[in-house]
Motif scaffolding. Structure first.
Motif, PDB file in Angstrom:
ATOM      1  N   LEU B  83       0.835  -1.204   0.000  1.00  0.00           N
ATOM      2  CA  LEU B  83       0.000   0.000   0.000  1.00  0.00           C
ATOM      3  C   LEU B  83       0.870   1.256   0.000  1.00  0.00           C
ATOM      4  CD1 LEU B  83      -2.915   1.090   0.131  1.00  0.00           C
ATOM      5  CD2 LEU B  83      -2.568   1.330   2.587  1.00  0.00           C
ATOM      6  N   ALA B  84       1.925   1.239   0.857  1.00  0.00           N
ATOM      7  CA  ALA B  84       2.824   2.388   0.920  1.00  0.00           C
ATOM      8  C   ALA B  84       3.498   2.589  -0.441  1.00  0.00           C
ATOM      9  CB  ALA B  84       3.878   2.174   2.005  1.00  0.00           C
ATOM     10  N   TYR B  85       3.865   1.488  -1.085  1.00  0.00           N
ATOM     11  CA  TYR B  85       4.508   1.546  -2.400  1.00  0.00           C
ATOM     12  C   TYR B  85       3.556   2.163  -3.419  1.00  0.00           C
ATOM     13  CZ  TYR B  85       7.028  -0.024  -6.540  1.00  0.00           C
ATOM     14  OH  TYR B  85       7.698  -0.059  -7.726  1.00  0.00           O
ATOM     15  N   PHE B  86       2.328   1.687  -3.374  1.00  0.00           N
ATOM     16  CA  PHE B  86       1.297   2.210  -4.271  1.00  0.00           C
ATOM     17  C   PHE B  86       1.146   3.720  -4.080  1.00  0.00           C
ATOM     18  CE2 PHE B  86      -3.237   3.325  -4.724  1.00  0.00           C
ATOM     19  CZ  PHE B  86      -3.418   3.049  -6.070  1.00  0.00           C
ATOM     20  N   LEU B  87       1.060   4.161  -2.812  1.00  0.00           N
ATOM     21  CA  LEU B  87       0.833   5.577  -2.523  1.00  0.00           C
ATOM     22  C   LEU B  87       2.028   6.428  -2.934  1.00  0.00           C
ATOM     23  CD1 LEU B  87      -0.871   5.354   0.975  1.00  0.00           C
ATOM     24  CD2 LEU B  87      -1.924   6.039  -1.178  1.00  0.00           C
ATOM     25  N   ALA B  88       3.230   5.906  -2.771  1.00  0.00           N
ATOM     26  CA  ALA B  88       4.422   6.717  -3.022  1.00  0.00           C
ATOM     27  C   ALA B  88       4.822   6.725  -4.492  1.00  0.00           C
ATOM     28  CB  ALA B  88       5.581   6.215  -2.172  1.00  0.00           C
ATOM     29  N   VAL B  89       4.611   5.587  -5.172  1.00  0.00           N
ATOM     30  CA  VAL B  89       5.160   5.466  -6.520  1.00  0.00           C
ATOM     31  C   VAL B  89       4.081   5.482  -7.593  1.00  0.00           C
ATOM     32  CG1 VAL B  89       6.617   4.061  -8.032  1.00  0.00           C
ATOM     33  CG2 VAL B  89       7.106   4.173  -5.583  1.00  0.00           C
ATOM     34  N   LYS B  90       2.995   4.765  -7.350  1.00  0.00           N
ATOM     35  CA  LYS B  90       2.048   4.518  -8.430  1.00  0.00           C
ATOM     36  C   LYS B  90       0.919   5.543  -8.545  1.00  0.00           C
ATOM     37  CE  LYS B  90       3.706   0.491  -9.802  1.00  0.00           C
ATOM     38  NZ  LYS B  90       4.293   0.320 -11.130  1.00  0.00           N
ATOM     39  N   ILE B 164       6.883   3.967   6.036  1.00  0.00           N
ATOM     40  CA  ILE B 164       7.347   3.335   4.799  1.00  0.00           C
ATOM     41  C   ILE B 164       7.046   4.251   3.622  1.00  0.00           C
ATOM     42  CG2 ILE B 164       7.146   1.309   3.293  1.00  0.00           C
ATOM     43  CD1 ILE B 164       6.354  -0.306   5.719  1.00  0.00           C
ATOM     44  N   TYR B 165       5.858   4.852   3.657  1.00  0.00           N
ATOM     45  CA  TYR B 165       5.511   5.795   2.599  1.00  0.00           C
ATOM     46  C   TYR B 165       6.544   6.913   2.531  1.00  0.00           C
ATOM     47  CZ  TYR B 165       3.527   9.869   0.446  1.00  0.00           C
ATOM     48  OH  TYR B 165       3.370  10.984  -0.330  1.00  0.00           O
ATOM     49  N   VAL B 166       6.903   7.468   3.700  1.00  0.00           N
ATOM     50  CA  VAL B 166       7.844   8.593   3.728  1.00  0.00           C
ATOM     51  C   VAL B 166       9.176   8.201   3.085  1.00  0.00           C
ATOM     52  CG1 VAL B 166       9.197  10.105   5.253  1.00  0.00           C
ATOM     53  CG2 VAL B 166       6.773   9.737   5.693  1.00  0.00           C
ATOM     54  N   SER B 167       9.681   6.991   3.432  1.00  0.00           N
ATOM     55  CA  SER B 167      10.989   6.621   2.879  1.00  0.00           C
ATOM     56  C   SER B 167      10.897   6.315   1.381  1.00  0.00           C
ATOM     57  CB  SER B 167      11.584   5.440   3.645  1.00  0.00           C
ATOM     58  OG  SER B 167      10.848   4.278   3.382  1.00  0.00           O
ATOM     59  N   LEU B 168       9.766   5.773   0.932  1.00  0.00           N
ATOM     60  CA  LEU B 168       9.619   5.498  -0.499  1.00  0.00           C
ATOM     61  C   LEU B 168       9.402   6.786  -1.290  1.00  0.00           C
ATOM     62  CD1 LEU B 168       7.334   2.333  -0.485  1.00  0.00           C
ATOM     63  CD2 LEU B 168       9.691   2.469  -1.303  1.00  0.00           C
ATOM     64  N   LYS B 173      13.199   8.737  -7.941  1.00  0.00           N
ATOM     65  CA  LYS B 173      12.539   7.873  -8.937  1.00  0.00           C
ATOM     66  C   LYS B 173      13.428   7.629 -10.169  1.00  0.00           C
ATOM     67  CE  LYS B 173       8.779   7.930  -6.395  1.00  0.00           C
ATOM     68  NZ  LYS B 173       9.302   8.836  -5.346  1.00  0.00           N
ATOM     69  N   ARG B 174      14.435   8.501 -10.364  1.00  0.00           N
ATOM     70  CA  ARG B 174      15.326   8.300 -11.513  1.00  0.00           C
ATOM     71  C   ARG B 174      16.135   7.017 -11.395  1.00  0.00           C
ATOM     72  NH1 ARG B 174      18.273  13.960 -11.509  1.00  0.00           N
ATOM     73  NH2 ARG B 174      18.163  13.387  -9.321  1.00  0.00           N
ATOM     74  N   LEU B 175      16.363   6.601 -10.114  1.00  0.00           N
ATOM     75  CA  LEU B 175      17.084   5.343  -9.905  1.00  0.00           C
ATOM     76  C   LEU B 175      16.306   4.182 -10.519  1.00  0.00           C
ATOM     77  CD1 LEU B 175      18.277   5.679  -6.202  1.00  0.00           C
ATOM     78  CD2 LEU B 175      19.706   5.679  -8.253  1.00  0.00           C
ATOM     79  N   LEU B 176      14.961   4.235 -10.348  1.00  0.00           N
ATOM     80  CA  LEU B 176      14.126   3.161 -10.880  1.00  0.00           C
ATOM     81  C   LEU B 176      14.184   3.157 -12.403  1.00  0.00           C
ATOM     82  CD1 LEU B 176      10.988   3.580  -8.575  1.00  0.00           C
ATOM     83  CD2 LEU B 176      13.028   2.181  -8.210  1.00  0.00           C
ATOM     84  N   LEU B 197      16.422   0.715  -0.177  1.00  0.00           N
ATOM     85  CA  LEU B 197      16.325   2.134   0.144  1.00  0.00           C
ATOM     86  C   LEU B 197      15.157   2.447   1.074  1.00  0.00           C
ATOM     87  CD1 LEU B 197      17.315   3.836  -3.210  1.00  0.00           C
ATOM     88  CD2 LEU B 197      18.603   3.767  -1.083  1.00  0.00           C
ATOM     89  N   SER B 198      14.224   1.502   1.189  1.00  0.00           N
ATOM     90  CA  SER B 198      13.097   1.784   2.079  1.00  0.00           C
ATOM     91  C   SER B 198      13.291   1.163   3.459  1.00  0.00           C
ATOM     92  CB  SER B 198      11.795   1.293   1.448  1.00  0.00           C
ATOM     93  OG  SER B 198      11.863  -0.086   1.205  1.00  0.00           O
ATOM     94  N   ILE B 199      14.464   0.576   3.693  1.00  0.00           N
ATOM     95  CA  ILE B 199      14.704  -0.061   4.997  1.00  0.00           C
ATOM     96  C   ILE B 199      14.536   0.895   6.187  1.00  0.00           C
ATOM     97  CG2 ILE B 199      16.574  -1.019   6.440  1.00  0.00           C
ATOM     98  CD1 ILE B 199      17.110  -2.970   4.226  1.00  0.00           C
ATOM     99  N   PRO B 200      14.982   2.172   6.085  1.00  0.00           N
ATOM    100  CA  PRO B 200      14.748   3.052   7.245  1.00  0.00           C
ATOM    101  C   PRO B 200      13.262   3.158   7.602  1.00  0.00           C
ATOM    102  CG  PRO B 200      16.244   4.090   5.687  1.00  0.00           C
ATOM    103  CD  PRO B 200      15.756   2.840   5.033  1.00  0.00           C
ATOM    104  N   GLY B 201      12.414   3.261   6.592  1.00  0.00           N
ATOM    105  CA  GLY B 201      10.975   3.352   6.846  1.00  0.00           C
ATOM    106  C   GLY B 201      10.429   2.080   7.451  1.00  0.00           C
TER     107      GLY B 201
END
Lengths: 272, 283
Positions: B83-90, B164-168, B173-176, B197-201
């Motif tokens: 869900l966090a991934y969806f909110l941050a990236v998608k 998790i959202y905050v760290s993502l 996004k250029r890395l992706l 990269l999302s481990i801190p979150g």
């Protein structure tokens, strides 16, 4: 991916929705819906026990949130300007207040205060002038407000400090360059900029105190807050009245929260 | 008035409050945990380890807490991450704020009412009745470890999603894009870039949820029906029912110590992982 997100949102909101839906159920039974009715709300609002508990909860929440906002903001502003052992000590206190489980805070407040009161009460009775009844310290409204304010102060310090840290330093420097006194700078520049954060802190504190069960469970003494009342009624069984109380409580917290969120966002933009 | 005096005055109310309502009470708990039980229910001052020696009597509560808290944290993580991934990236940025607020808001509303909602749903007339209608009979959900787990996930999911959202969200996004331009499959990009990269979150979310779960009382009390017992439930029993303050204090101190030890070990592990993470980001 989108479908998954929809499922999680449904998971988060269906239970709340079901409570709200059944609070308008005309029937006594939880199993089926039997038409629309607001009678449970009427019943709740005319129940003196609920009203007493609500009054206690509102009183405690308002007082604690107010005290915490004022004292927390004062501390946050002072901590901004100092370093050294005092700063470290305060950081540690805030860390402890937030880290220690609420249940341990409740227990500590209960046995700590009861022990202190047991020492103070005979002392006060002894020194009180004859013919007057000495006041007796006991658990109740005071200990509720005391314990909530303590925890909420830590919360307010964290919120206000984050805003202070995000504030443009140039603004306060400009103010003092223009010969404003430190007090003048505080009232005219700093306070207006951090005010949204303080207000958000107040609203979050209010919600937290209003919803808190575990600390109140230990320190309320003879008082009954709304969560304590609801918990006791749930123990006796699920009823439509609890659905109605629950829905009202959720609506009150939702309104406070949405306002707090808007304030934090708007304030964040202005301070930059 | 010097700056120093002003700061002292500003800190005085908060400082006094913390002293009276936090430091003194916590010290009393610590002192009482070495005391003896008084016949009337209070504590006789003493210096004995008797209470601590007696801890195994509440072993089940500790065992349950130390199993269900990590399982609950992990389950919340597995559900929260996508869900966090969806909110941050998608998600479309114009919907992002409102969707985020919708995730966080439940966390700040009454956990009591939200757990109650599950009594309602998992109880005899809720989901089991629904299943019966489909021909699946005899399902018991309420008052089981499963019910407690559902309550835990439901209660703490928002707290997991947010960090998790905050760290993502901070992730470049250029890395992706670079990764996929270089021919990496989406899964490889995820495992080698997004996840590290999302481990801190993940670390923050897990720690917050775990800490709160260690002191949980309401969810097991309401959904476990006295069968699934946490340390919090033992504490309520010891202080409010049997009024054994000395032993209760020892249990409370142990809970805090176990919590601190777990969190310290956990932070060490995360820092080690964090060191590896830097290698990845340099690569």
């Amino acid at each position: 991916m989108r479908l998954y997100a929809v499922c999680v949102y449904l998971f988060l909101y269906i239970p709340i929705g079901v409570i709200a839906l059944f609070s308008f159920n005309a029937g006594r039974h939880a199993s089926q819906l039997q038409g629309f009715s607001t009678k449970w709300y009427g019943k709740v609002l005319s129940n003196p026990f609920v009203m007493d508990a609500l009054e206690t909860s509102l009183m405690v929440a308002f007082t604690s949130a107010l005290l915490a906002s004022v004292f927390g903001t004062m501390a946050a502003v002072a901590l901004q300007g100092i370093k050294g052992p005092l700063r470290t000590a305060f950081d540690l206190l805030i860390y402890v207040a937030v880290m220690i489980p609420g249940i341990v805070i409740g227990i500590a407040t209960l046995i700590g205060l009861v022990t202190v009161f047991d020492q103070l009460n005979p002392l006060m009775a002894a020194i009180w002038p004859d013919g007057f009844v000495a006041p007796k310290l006991h658990m109740g409204m005071g200990s509720l407000i005391g314990a909530h304010t303590m925890f909420l102060m830590a919360l307010v310090v964290i919120i206000v400090r984050a805003r202070l840290a995000g504030m443009d330093r140039a603004l306060t420097e400009a103010s003092s360059d223009l010969y404003a006194t430190p007090m003048g700078t505080f009232w005219q520049v700093t306070l207006p900029l951090i005010f949204p954060a303080i207000l958000a802190g107040f609203l979050l504190s209010f919600t937290f105190s209003f919803d808190d069960f575990i600390i109140a469970f230990f320190v309320a003494g003879s008082e009954t807050t709304l969560p304590i009342y609801v918990f006791a009624s749930i123990r006796r069984g699920v009823t439509p009245e609890i659905n109605a109380i629950g829905t009202m409580v959720l609506v009150v917290s939702l309104m406070a929260l949405i306002t707090a969120q808007l304030l934090l966002q708007r304030g964040g933009k202005k301070a930059k | 008035m010097t700056q120093r005096t002003r700061n002292w005055l500003l800190l005085a109310p908060a400082g006094t409050w913390f002293l009276v309502m936090l430091i003194i009470p916590l010290s009393v708990v610590l002192i009482f945990s070495f005391g003896e039980r008084a016949p009337a229910g209070g504590v006789v001052p003493a210096f004995t380890f008797e209470q601590y020696a007696n801890l195994p009597a509440r072993w089940t509560a500790f065992k349950n807490t130390m199993t269900l808290a990590p399982i609950g944290t992990l389950s919340a993580l597995l559900i929260a991450y996508p869900l966090a991934y969806f909110l941050a990236v998608k998600v479309d940025p114009k919907w992002r704020t409102i969707l985020l607020v919708l995730v966080i808001v439940p966390f700040w509303t009454s956990i009591l009412i939200r757990s109650y909602a599950w009594i309602f749903l998992l109880g005899g007339r809720g989901i089991p009745a629904l299943l019966e209608w489909f021909g699946i009979e005899g399902v018991r959900l309420i008052n089981t470890p499963f019910a407690v787990l559902i309550g835990i996930i439901y209660g703490y999911l928002p707290l997991m999603v947010f960090p998790i959202y905050v760290s993502l969200d901070k992730l470049d996004k250029r890395l992706l894009e670079a990764s996929s331009d270089l021919g990496a499959k989406p899964w490889r990009t995820f495992l080698q870039i997004t996840l590290p990269l999302s481990i801190p979150g993940i670390a923050t979310g897990c720690m917050l949820v775990f800490i709160l779960l260690m002191g949980e009382y309401l969810i097991p009390a309401m959904l476990g029906g006295g069968k699934v017992f946490f340390v919090g439930n033992a504490l309520v029993d010891l202080f409010l029912q049997s009024r054994n303050w000395a032993y209760g204090s020892a249990v409370a101190v142990t809970l805090v110590v176990v919590m601190l030890i777990t969190v310290t070990i956990y932070m060490r592990l995360i820092n080690r992982l964090g060191a590896n993470r830097d290698d990845v980001s340099i690569m």
